[in-house]
Scaffold this motif. Sequence first.
Motif, PDB file in Angstrom:
ATOM      1  N   LYS A  16     -17.332   7.831  -4.630  1.00 22.87           N
ATOM      2  CA  LYS A  16     -16.871   6.502  -5.054  1.00 22.87           C
ATOM      3  C   LYS A  16     -15.347   6.476  -5.146  1.00 22.87           C
ATOM      4  O   LYS A  16     -14.701   5.551  -4.659  1.00 22.87           O
ATOM      5  CB  LYS A  16     -17.506   6.138  -6.395  1.00 22.87           C
ATOM      6  N   GLN A  17     -14.764   7.499  -5.767  1.00 18.60           N
ATOM      7  CA  GLN A  17     -13.302   7.553  -5.914  1.00 18.60           C
ATOM      8  C   GLN A  17     -12.603   7.634  -4.559  1.00 18.60           C
ATOM      9  O   GLN A  17     -11.587   6.980  -4.335  1.00 18.60           O
ATOM     10  CB  GLN A  17     -12.883   8.749  -6.779  1.00 18.60           C
ATOM     11  N   ARG A  18     -13.129   8.455  -3.659  1.00 18.36           N
ATOM     12  CA  ARG A  18     -12.504   8.617  -2.346  1.00 18.36           C
ATOM     13  C   ARG A  18     -12.650   7.338  -1.525  1.00 18.36           C
ATOM     14  O   ARG A  18     -11.741   6.978  -0.781  1.00 18.36           O
ATOM     15  CB  ARG A  18     -13.128   9.814  -1.617  1.00 18.36           C
ATOM     16  N   PHE A  19     -13.771   6.645  -1.679  1.00 22.21           N
ATOM     17  CA  PHE A  19     -13.958   5.374  -0.974  1.00 22.21           C
ATOM     18  C   PHE A  19     -12.947   4.345  -1.472  1.00 22.21           C
ATOM     19  O   PHE A  19     -12.327   3.636  -0.674  1.00 22.21           O
ATOM     20  CB  PHE A  19     -15.391   4.875  -1.158  1.00 22.21           C
ATOM     21  N   GLU A  20     -12.754   4.267  -2.780  1.00 19.57           N
ATOM     22  CA  GLU A  20     -11.777   3.337  -3.338  1.00 19.57           C
ATOM     23  C   GLU A  20     -10.364   3.689  -2.862  1.00 19.57           C
ATOM     24  O   GLU A  20      -9.564   2.805  -2.544  1.00 19.57           O
ATOM     25  CB  GLU A  20     -11.870   3.323  -4.869  1.00 19.57           C
ATOM     26  N   HIS A  21     -10.062   5.004  -2.813  1.00 19.99           N
ATOM     27  CA  HIS A  21      -8.780   5.462  -2.257  1.00 19.99           C
ATOM     28  C   HIS A  21      -8.636   4.965  -0.818  1.00 19.99           C
ATOM     29  O   HIS A  21      -7.588   4.439  -0.421  1.00 19.99           O
ATOM     30  CB  HIS A  21      -8.716   6.991  -2.317  1.00 19.99           C
ATOM     31  N   THR A  22      -9.677   5.103  -0.029  1.00 14.00           N
ATOM     32  CA  THR A  22      -9.658   4.696   1.379  1.00 14.00           C
ATOM     33  C   THR A  22      -9.338   3.212   1.515  1.00 14.00           C
ATOM     34  O   THR A  22      -8.518   2.822   2.360  1.00 14.00           O
ATOM     35  CB  THR A  22     -11.014   5.037   2.037  1.00 14.00           C
ATOM     36  N   LEU A  23      -9.962   2.387   0.700  1.00 14.47           N
ATOM     37  CA  LEU A  23      -9.690   0.949   0.766  1.00 14.47           C
ATOM     38  C   LEU A  23      -8.245   0.645   0.384  1.00 14.47           C
ATOM     39  O   LEU A  23      -7.606  -0.227   0.995  1.00 14.47           O
ATOM     40  CB  LEU A  23     -10.655   0.182  -0.148  1.00 14.47           C
ATOM     41  N   ARG A  24      -7.711   1.375  -0.594  1.00 13.57           N
ATOM     42  CA  ARG A  24      -6.307   1.171  -0.984  1.00 13.57           C
ATOM     43  C   ARG A  24      -5.357   1.636   0.118  1.00 13.57           C
ATOM     44  O   ARG A  24      -4.327   0.991   0.371  1.00 13.57           O
ATOM     45  CB  ARG A  24      -5.999   1.889  -2.301  1.00 13.57           C
ATOM     46  N   VAL A  25      -5.675   2.748   0.762  1.00 12.15           N
ATOM     47  CA  VAL A  25      -4.851   3.222   1.881  1.00 12.15           C
ATOM     48  C   VAL A  25      -4.852   2.174   2.993  1.00 12.15           C
ATOM     49  O   VAL A  25      -3.801   1.852   3.554  1.00 12.15           O
ATOM     50  CB  VAL A  25      -5.334   4.593   2.415  1.00 12.15           C
ATOM     51  N   ALA A  26      -6.021   1.632   3.293  1.00  7.19           N
ATOM     52  CA  ALA A  26      -6.125   0.620   4.353  1.00  7.19           C
ATOM     53  C   ALA A  26      -5.273  -0.608   4.013  1.00  7.19           C
ATOM     54  O   ALA A  26      -4.534  -1.111   4.865  1.00  7.19           O
ATOM     55  CB  ALA A  26      -7.581   0.228   4.571  1.00  7.19           C
ATOM     56  N   SER A  27      -5.352  -1.072   2.786  1.00  6.04           N
ATOM     57  CA  SER A  27      -4.565  -2.237   2.368  1.00  6.04           C
ATOM     58  C   SER A  27      -3.061  -1.945   2.456  1.00  6.04           C
ATOM     59  O   SER A  27      -2.284  -2.764   2.954  1.00  6.04           O
ATOM     60  CB  SER A  27      -4.955  -2.607   0.935  1.00  6.04           C
TER      61      SER A  27
END
Length: 193
Positions: A16-27
Amino acid sequence: MNKNDAIAFVEPHLTKQRFEHTLRVASTAVSLAKKYNVSPEKAELASIFHDYCKYRAMDEMKRIIAASNLPKDLLLYHHELWHGPVASIKIEEEFGITDHEVKSAIYYHTTGKANMSKLELIVFIADYIEPGRSFPGLDKVREMAQNDLIKAGWMVSRNTIKYLMEKENRIYPDTFHAYNDLTRLITGGNHIE
């Protein structure tokens, strides 16, 4: 591949944490891409897949590195370096993503390299400065990323090298090559004095 499909493919492979990180990196990457006239779609796609293989079994990643055209010296360094290069292969095999720029940005998002493209720099920097991260000196890099992509990339590579040296970890040669090349671009020097 559209954003929603990419996210749906990636999410089950991440915590969950890494997925949220991924979305922030994408943004973050999309924002930087727009600022520096780089394809926001490519920046977004590369960022969504940048950690796709982060939690693959080490044995599987070793096998992929050994059986592919990836540099075998990767196996001599910490396994944290493996997921980018492995993901650059797996996204083509599993999803048919063949865009060289996207694959390269994923490949080098951890180490950087000499002669990075703007897209490679954007994903490299976005992974470092995304808003969920917090450590000393980060705000300076975030500020620089809004003004000078090269200097921001240089700061990321410099800080990464310092961090790894303080931990007495080995440093992959591409990280030094990134730092040296970005230093050359900043100073304008390309000769030995």
